[in-house]
Design a protein around this motif. Structure first.
Motif, PDB file in Angstrom:
ATOM      1  N   LYS A   1      19.537  59.161  28.656  1.00 39.05           N
ATOM      2  CA  LYS A   1      20.398  57.792  27.851  1.00 39.05           C
ATOM      3  C   LYS A   1      21.583  57.433  28.837  1.00 39.05           C
ATOM      4  N   PRO A   2      21.453  55.933  29.880  1.00 37.05           N
ATOM      5  CA  PRO A   2      22.279  55.523  30.906  1.00 37.05           C
ATOM      6  C   PRO A   2      23.702  55.349  29.713  1.00 37.05           C
ATOM      7  N   PRO A   3      25.007  55.538  30.656  1.00 30.32           N
ATOM      8  CA  PRO A   3      26.061  54.957  29.573  1.00 30.32           C
ATOM      9  C   PRO A   3      25.998  53.175  29.117  1.00 30.32           C
ATOM     10  N   PHE A   4      26.146  52.639  28.660  1.00 33.52           N
ATOM     11  CA  PHE A   4      26.606  51.759  27.697  1.00 33.52           C
ATOM     12  C   PHE A   4      24.698  51.409  26.890  1.00 33.52           C
TER      13      PHE A   4
ATOM     14  N   ASN B   1      20.745  51.933  25.218  1.00 30.26           N
ATOM     15  CA  ASN B   1      20.270  52.496  23.878  1.00 30.26           C
ATOM     16  C   ASN B   1      18.882  53.112  23.971  1.00 30.26           C
ATOM     17  N   GLU B   2      18.655  52.349  25.108  1.00 35.69           N
ATOM     18  CA  GLU B   2      17.254  53.205  25.352  1.00 35.69           C
ATOM     19  C   GLU B   2      17.303  54.038  26.340  1.00 35.69           C
ATOM     20  N   ASN B   3      16.022  55.142  26.633  1.00 39.97           N
ATOM     21  CA  ASN B   3      16.420  56.664  27.537  1.00 39.97           C
ATOM     22  C   ASN B   3      15.618  55.321  29.201  1.00 39.97           C
ATOM     23  N   PHE B   4      15.928  56.157  29.791  1.00 35.70           N
ATOM     24  CA  PHE B   4      16.367  55.387  31.381  1.00 35.70           C
ATOM     25  C   PHE B   4      14.233  55.113  31.723  1.00 35.70           C
TER      26      PHE B   4
END
Lengths: 359, 279
Positions: A101-104, A106-109
């Motif tokens: 999950k990237p910073p800031f 809500n969705e997986n990368f």
């Protein structure tokens, strides 16, 4: 020769080793299932049925310094479902969603968004493409290797300002986040213009016979050649880092959105060209944007350019060769007259000319 | 002119300045000649000749092999590193014909078997025991008569858990025959007269003659190597402690996770791994 090769490889190894040794991070984080138990050995691999060398080695030191360092192996290699696993027949799908999950966010990368952009571009596979064209079109891995973080020179300066971050964040996290951002700050892409030109040319755009098979226009067949003769190409060949490479003009900051010039989305479409030029040439106007960047100097198509180029060639060769010729003639004349070379007593010549007055 | 005072010797700096100008002139000349003859930015006067010479040396096989190597770098994706390689003359004779990836028959374990070429020479696994001579295993480095280590794969970095990187890139475990009190190397290297002679004449030999010579390189070599458990076992033939392995590494090698995994899945996926069928 053997020694030179041996020395070269040793140096290459030491350089790679020293680059990587600045970090002691382990690849363990991404390898919770211990795939490296087998894949950490550099000789793991085989010669496949077609005789091609297939290496299955993943260098844990390098992997822990790449952008994918936190991605668990099976997020990409989804087809592995048991151990020991069967021979792999599937390819990795870069549009997969991984458990990061990237910073800031809500969705997986996932690389899905950029792949959609790419698929719309001239390089994306279209339903009407012939099987040969499909094979020839580059896919993600054709251009990309797992990007390795590199040290940037600004790091030394920035590290002092980064100390503040450590008040709240872990050191490792700060260093990694910093590396992640800075290695993209240098160019439009993280690669040098020289690397971009080589990537697009080699085995692809410079292969006139290959490109010709896919009904490429005459202009695009000569594109590599004409680029190399252009001021941009020459600057890049001489090592310039700010001169335009292929991506500078043919794509936006999305990098993957390359279109044919007649396509309205193309950065080189006549309506968009001026903005493309203005990326570097701030004062570019309509007239400037009409300049043919990939100019072919053809006697019949562009006689003025051809004549100018020929005249400049004559001026250049004429002056240099004229001077050298003059020197040679003068030397020949003096030698013929019996004057000898001498570098002492205040002159480089000694003796008297047979033709001159007797002194 | 007669009556005029003689000119003095030039000051020394003139010679230096003259030398610099000569170098500049020479560089310009070389650049101009290159520009005229070979440069892609000039009239390329000698390029047709260069292309003709290149065409003579061109090899479709070489080009294809190089292209495949480049594709493999990208297919692999996980940055491949080049490692230092031994000069050819000190490589074992096996490398005249075989590569670092000699195993290809058994689909399930071929890659794992090839992995071992990093740690020991072919003979370590494929040696045929000689009557009257016991086999002793030692670290062997063709560039160092008495390698002291540390050797790769013998210990873990306690901080990262990775295998410790070492300077010695060439040492491998190799067999020696103990005859009487003396140790004799069981290896043949490419510097040996037989190997050098073979390399010199192999293109002139008929296929039958070549097979005949190849047999000489395979004396004391058995086609099927040891089973995993011959080494990866409490009573394995390799004395890991003597070879300089750390305690925790020895434990892992003896009860090898991989061997453990193999045993665990033996019934399901690789039932014939430890059988006598040729690999």
């Amino acid at each position: 020769m053997k020694q030179i090769k041996f020395f070269h490889m040793t140096v290459q190894f030491l350089v790679m080793f020293s680059i990587l040794s600045f970090s002691g991070f382990s690849a363990e984080a991404a390898d919770k299932e211990n795939c490296l138990m087998c894949h950490k050995y550099r000789q793991i691999g085989r010669i496949d049925e077609q005789g091609r060398k297939r290496s299955y080695y993943v260098d844990e030191h390098i992997y822990s310094n790449t952008t994918h360092r936190n991605v668990p192996c099976r997020d990409c290699h989804t087809y592995i479902s048991k151990l020991p696993h069967d021979p792999v027949t599937e390819e990795v799908n870069c549009a997969n969603e991984c458990h990061i999950k990237p910073p800031f966010a809500n969705e997986n990368f996932s690389h899905k968004k950029i792949i959609e952009t790419y698929n719309r571009s001239v390089h994306g596979i279209k339903p009407a493409d012939s099987p040969q064209l499909r094979d020839a079109k580059p896919y993600c891995k054709y251009c990309h290797l797992n990007p390795i973080y590199t040290k940037v020179s600004e790091e030394q300066v920035a590290s002092t300002s980064l100390i503040r971050c450590l008040n709240c964040h872990e050191k490792q996290g700060v260093t990694m986040a910093y590396k992640h951002i800075t290695h993209r700050l240098r160019h439009k892409t993280s690669r040098s213009p020289q690397q971009i030109v080589q990537l697009c040319s080699k085995n692809c755009h410079e292969e006139v016979a290959l490109m010709g098979r896919f009904k490429a226009s005459e202009e695009s067949l000569a594109a590599v050649e004409t680029y190399k003769r252009s001021i941009h190409g020459k600057s890049v060949a001489l090592g310039a880092q700010d001169a335009a490479d292929c991506i500078s003009c043919h794509a936006t900051n999305a990098i993957h959105d390359v279109y044919k010039k007649d396509d309205k989305q193309a950065t080189i479409h006549k309506a968009n060209r001026i903005n493309t030029c203005r990326q570097c040439h701030a004062k570019a106007n309509d007239r400037f944007a009409q300049i043919d960047v990939h100019s072919e100097i053809d006697q019949h198509k562009k006689p003025v350019l051809y004549l100018t180029n020929t005249a400049l060639g004559f001026a250049f060769y004429g002056s240099v060769l004229g001077l050298v010729g003059l020197m040679l003639l003068e030397t020949y004349g003096r030698k013929k007259d019996g004057i000898k070379w001498q570098i002492r007593k205040g002159t480089t010549w000694r003796g008297q000319s047979k033709r001159g007055p007797k002194l | 002119m007669p009556g005029e005072p003689k000119r003095l010797e030039h000051p020394k700096s003139v010679y230096i300045i003259g030398f610099i100008f000569k170098i500049i002139t020479l560089s310009v000349l070389i650049a101009v000649v290159y520009q005229i003859t070979l440069s892609p930015h000039g009239p390329q006067l000698l390029v047709p000749l260069q292309k003709k010479m290149e065409a003579k040396q061109k090899s479709a096989i070489m080009e294809e092999v190089k292209r495949q190597e480049e594709y493999e770098i990208h297919r692999h994706f996980h940055n491949i590193v080049s490692y230092p390689k031994l000069p050819e003359n000190v490589q074992p004779v096996c490398y005249i014909c075989h590569s670092d990836y000699p195993h290809s028959k058994s689909k399930k374990v071929r890659a794992m078997l090839n992995m071992h070429t990093q740690f020991f020479v072919c003979e370590t696994c494929h040696i045929e025991e000689k009557y009257g001579a016991s086999v002793v295993y030692k670290w062997y480095n063709p560039l160092d008569k008495d390698p002291k280590g540390p050797f790769f794969g013998t210990s873990y970095d306690p901080q990262t858990g990775n295998l410790v990187e070492v300077e010695d890139q060439f040492s491998k475990i190799a067999p020696y025959f103990r005859v009487g009190g003396e140790l004799q190397s069981a290896l043949q290297i490419q510097d040996a007269p037989l190997a050098q002679d073979y390399v010199k004449v192999r293109d002139k030999l008929t296929p039958e003659q070549r097979d005949n010579v190849k047999k000489k390189f395979h004396v004391n070599i058995k086609p099927k190597g040891h089973d995993c458990k011959k080494c990866h076992d409490e009573k394995g033939i390799l004395d890991f402690k003597k070879l300089g392995y750390s305690e925790n590494r020895i434990m892992d090698l003896k009860q090898l996770n991989i061997a453990g995994m193999i045993t665990k899945y033996e019934k399901f996926y690789i039932p014939n791994l430890f059988s006598d069928s040729p690999q």
